[in-house]
Design a protein around this motif. Structure first.
Motif, PDB file in Angstrom:
ATOM      1  N   TYR A  20       0.811  -1.209   0.000  1.00  0.00           N
ATOM      2  CA  TYR A  20       0.000   0.000   0.000  1.00  0.00           C
ATOM      3  C   TYR A  20       0.850   1.267   0.000  1.00  0.00           C
ATOM      4  N   GLY A  21       2.146   1.119   0.292  1.00  0.00           N
ATOM      5  CA  GLY A  21       3.016   2.280   0.354  1.00  0.00           C
ATOM      6  C   GLY A  21       2.722   3.177   1.538  1.00  0.00           C
ATOM      7  N   VAL A  22       2.277   2.584   2.640  1.00  0.00           N
ATOM      8  CA  VAL A  22       1.932   3.366   3.836  1.00  0.00           C
ATOM      9  C   VAL A  22       2.943   3.065   4.947  1.00  0.00           C
ATOM     10  N   ASP A  23       2.806   3.796   6.041  1.00  0.00           N
ATOM     11  CA  ASP A  23       3.682   3.597   7.198  1.00  0.00           C
ATOM     12  C   ASP A  23       3.483   2.176   7.744  1.00  0.00           C
ATOM     13  N   THR A  24       4.554   1.510   8.075  1.00  0.00           N
ATOM     14  CA  THR A  24       4.465   0.125   8.565  1.00  0.00           C
ATOM     15  C   THR A  24       4.033   0.040  10.018  1.00  0.00           C
ATOM     16  N   ARG A  25       4.108   1.155  10.773  1.00  0.00           N
ATOM     17  CA  ARG A  25       3.855   1.116  12.217  1.00  0.00           C
ATOM     18  C   ARG A  25       2.480   0.563  12.576  1.00  0.00           C
ATOM     19  N   PRO A  26       1.388   1.014  11.941  1.00  0.00           N
ATOM     20  CA  PRO A  26       0.079   0.463  12.309  1.00  0.00           C
ATOM     21  C   PRO A  26       0.005  -1.055  12.138  1.00  0.00           C
ATOM     22  N   PHE A  27       0.609  -1.573  11.089  1.00  0.00           N
ATOM     23  CA  PHE A  27       0.575  -3.014  10.835  1.00  0.00           C
ATOM     24  C   PHE A  27       1.470  -3.768  11.810  1.00  0.00           C
ATOM     25  N   ILE A  28       2.582  -3.145  12.194  1.00  0.00           N
ATOM     26  CA  ILE A  28       3.451  -3.760  13.212  1.00  0.00           C
ATOM     27  C   ILE A  28       2.700  -3.906  14.521  1.00  0.00           C
ATOM     28  N   PHE A  29       1.954  -2.865  14.914  1.00  0.00           N
ATOM     29  CA  PHE A  29       1.223  -2.918  16.175  1.00  0.00           C
ATOM     30  C   PHE A  29      -0.014  -3.813  16.075  1.00  0.00           C
ATOM     31  N   ALA A  30      -0.523  -3.998  14.858  1.00  0.00           N
ATOM     32  CA  ALA A  30      -1.609  -4.974  14.675  1.00  0.00           C
ATOM     33  C   ALA A  30      -1.114  -6.368  15.039  1.00  0.00           C
ATOM     34  N   VAL A  31       0.112  -6.683  14.631  1.00  0.00           N
ATOM     35  CA  VAL A  31       0.708  -7.973  14.976  1.00  0.00           C
ATOM     36  C   VAL A  31       1.023  -8.034  16.461  1.00  0.00           C
ATOM     37  N   LEU A  32       1.605  -6.975  16.998  1.00  0.00           N
ATOM     38  CA  LEU A  32       2.005  -6.954  18.409  1.00  0.00           C
ATOM     39  C   LEU A  32       0.797  -7.166  19.329  1.00  0.00           C
ATOM     40  N   PHE A  33      -0.270  -6.419  19.104  1.00  0.00           N
ATOM     41  CA  PHE A  33      -1.446  -6.561  19.961  1.00  0.00           C
ATOM     42  C   PHE A  33      -2.241  -7.823  19.635  1.00  0.00           C
TER      43      PHE A  33
END
Length: 586
Positions: free
Chosen positions: A519-532
């Motif tokens: 998607y060419g977006v910031d990876t942070r939201p997806f990283i925290f989706a995995v973390l939580f």
């Protein structure tokens, strides 16, 4: 010529994707079915990739020196000293005071706060005994919320759970900025508060069983009629063996033949083996029968009995006491066995042991020094393996740990370096011994994370993660990045309920990263989706160690986990899915 080379290259990529895909499918199936320990399965997958030429030996070994993995190992070793401090002892004294709602609030909040800085398994293990023996409330109202509160607390800081540090290992390996100590705390606090509110309200509907009641028991105890017993020649009913308080005669074994149910008129003979089901504290009732010797009685004379919960990683799982030569190996006799609410049948020595089984032990002189105790058992009540520190060292340990965290938070000293110095200091003052480091070294977790890093890098480098990401995007039906974010979260949540949380994070991260890049977006939201998502193990009792601990201690059934865990999971997920995109925009 160039066309031929291009075709050959495409063929090799297809073969490589197929080979890696087969290895990953075998890994997932093995993890879900529990074929072996996650450490062995991940190691086999990584070594298979090396043998097939998908990854070099240097590339394989380099992942075991990952900064995030080193930090995780150091933290687990350092927290051994925290487990010996007096915080948990002081906290346990307040359990049972006040109303059930106020007790649940104090217990949940305190557990969450302590779990945000130390090993949540150690926190739960230290409090189980106090919860079970409190006189104010039924332990079944408190034990399951205790486990859930420890999980919720683990999502407050980077070091609250091994899952967060594992995800950070993948982040560092991908060349991204490491996750900050309190970077996701604002999301974790809201999710934890929402979860605790549900715990306080939902615990009212948990079963109300007091410790020591007949319902709470379901231990299997075994006793033998000795040759000169006064019981010989009399019937079961005449010996008053059918109306025992909190004990039920399940079966009788004579000459290898099991008789179940036991007829009241059956006359007892020498060497008959009687098996009872009931509360473990009712074993004292058997003492009143002259010539009836319960299993392990000789070794238990003059000493306290202990309760031990079998770990999922234990070598005892899948074996009987006889096969494991338990008495010889541990210098302890098993007096009774309990498996949740499930009544057990058969000889104590022949029952195939499972993770979460609770054993009542009569320990020998060398039991306390056995090196495998922390590996084979999640908790041992009645035995203080880690002796509490004196007041001076207690204060020193807490102060230096807090200082190390502060130096890391303000980025004055890297966390790995600070923990290295702290570990050496703790060894120097005697808060941790070299034997404890050797026995508690997390070799299994190290193998899982190091191997998973190799697999994740391989998935990203080969393009397999991109292909899986495209499949996930196709499932979202082109509904946009938010839909993809939600799918990644629920994919991780499903994996963590089916297998361990660490394995779920390891498998979900490369897919989440590839989706963000697509998607060419910031990876942070997806990283925290995995973390939580990887920390959201609330419904299945087999996905988290603390669940197994409280399942046996509280005699919970699967429906109890669903009854309380499903609402907690819904509220927790809603908080995460709303707040992560707000705090970390795409």
């Amino acid at each position: 010529m160039s066309t031929w080379l291009s075709a050959a290259n495409q063929l090799w990529i297809s073969v490589e994707h197929f080979g890696i895909g087969l290895i990953l499918i075998a890994l997932v199936i093995g993890l879900i079915r529990g074929v072996s320990s996650p450490a062995l399965l991940f190691s086999l997958a990584a070594v298979s990739c090396y043998l097939l030429g998908y990854v070099s030996l240097q590339g394989l070994l380099t992942n075991f020196a990952n900064e995030g993995l080193v930090t995780l190992v150091l933290l687990l070793l350092v927290t051994q000293a925290l487990e010996k401090t007096r915080i948990l002892t002081q906290m346990s004294r307040a359990i049972g005071r006040g109303s059930l709602a106020s007790t649940l609030c104090r217990l949940s909040i305190s557990t969450a706060l302590i779990s945000s800085f130390t090993n949540n398994t150690a926190v739960v293990a230290s409090l189980i005994g106090a919860v079970r023996h409190n006189t104010g409330h039924a332990p079944t109202k408190l034990l399951l919320p205790l486990s859930y509160a420890a999980i919720l607390g683990g999502t407050l800081t980077l070091i609250g759970t091994s899952t967060s540090l594992i995800v950070n290992s993948f982040v560092v390996a991908a060349g991204l900025p490491p996750i900050g100590f309190f970077e996701f705390t604002q999301v974790g606090i809201v999710a934890a508060i929402a979860g605790i509110i549900v715990l306080v309200l939902g615990a009212m509907y948990l079963p109300d069983r007091q410790v020591g009641s007949a319902q709470q028991g379901w231990y299997l105890l075994e006793a033998r009629v000795i040759a000169n017993s006064n019981l010989v020649g009399k019937s079961v009913q005449d010996n008053h063996l059918r109306a025992l308080k909190h004990l039920y005669l399940v079966e009788l074994e004579r000459g290898g033949i099991r008789i179940c149910p036991v007829p009241p008129g059956l006359v007892l003979q020498p060497s008959d083996v009687l098996r009872f089901s009931g509360a473990v504290d009712a074993m004292a009732v058997l003492e009143q029968f002259d010539g009836l010797e319960w299993f392990g009685k000789q070794q238990a004379r003059g000493q306290n009995l202990l309760e031990a919960v079998i770990s999922p990683a234990s070598a005892l799982v899948g074996r009987s006491l006889k096969q494991a030569q338990f008495r010889e190996h541990f210098d302890a006799a098993v007096v009774a066995i309990r498996r949740g609410a499930e009544p057990l049948k058969g000889g104590l020595g022949d029952i195939e042991l499972m993770a979460g089984d609770m054993l009542v032990l009569a320990p020998g002189k060398t039991f306390r020094q056995h090196p495998d105790l922390n590996h084979d058992f999640l908790a041992i009540s009645g035995l203080d393996i880690s002796v509490r520190l004196d007041k001076k060292r207690n204060t020193t340990v807490l102060a230096t740990f807090a200082l190390t965290i502060l130096l890391s938070v303000f980025e004055w000293v890297p966390l790995a370096k600070g923990l290295s110095l702290l570990l050496l200091f703790y060894v120097g003052i005697g808060a941790i011994t070299l034997d404890e480091i050797r026995s508690r070294f997390p070799i299994g977790l190290t193998l899982v994370v190091g191997s998973a890093l190799s697999l994740a890098n391989l998935m990203l480098a080969s393009g397999l993660a991109d292909n899986l990401a495209k499949s996930l995007l196709a499932m979202s039906g082109g509904m946009g990045v938010m839909a993809a974010f939600i799918l990644v979260y629920f994919l991780t949540l499903a994996l963590t309920e089916l297998m361990t949380n660490n394995a779920a994070a390891a498998l979900a991260f490369p897919i989440a990263y590839a989706v963000a890049m697509s998607y060419g977006v910031d990876t942070r939201p997806f990283i925290f989706a995995v973390l939580f998502g990887a920390s959201a193990s609330f419904i299945c009792p087999y996905g988290y160690q603390t669940h197994l601990m409280v399942q046996s201690a509280g005699n919970y059934q699967f429906k109890d986990f669903v009854r309380l865990g499903l609402p907690v999971s819904i509220v927790y997920s809603a908080a995460v899915l709303i707040l992560v995109p707000l705090c970390f925009p795409f």
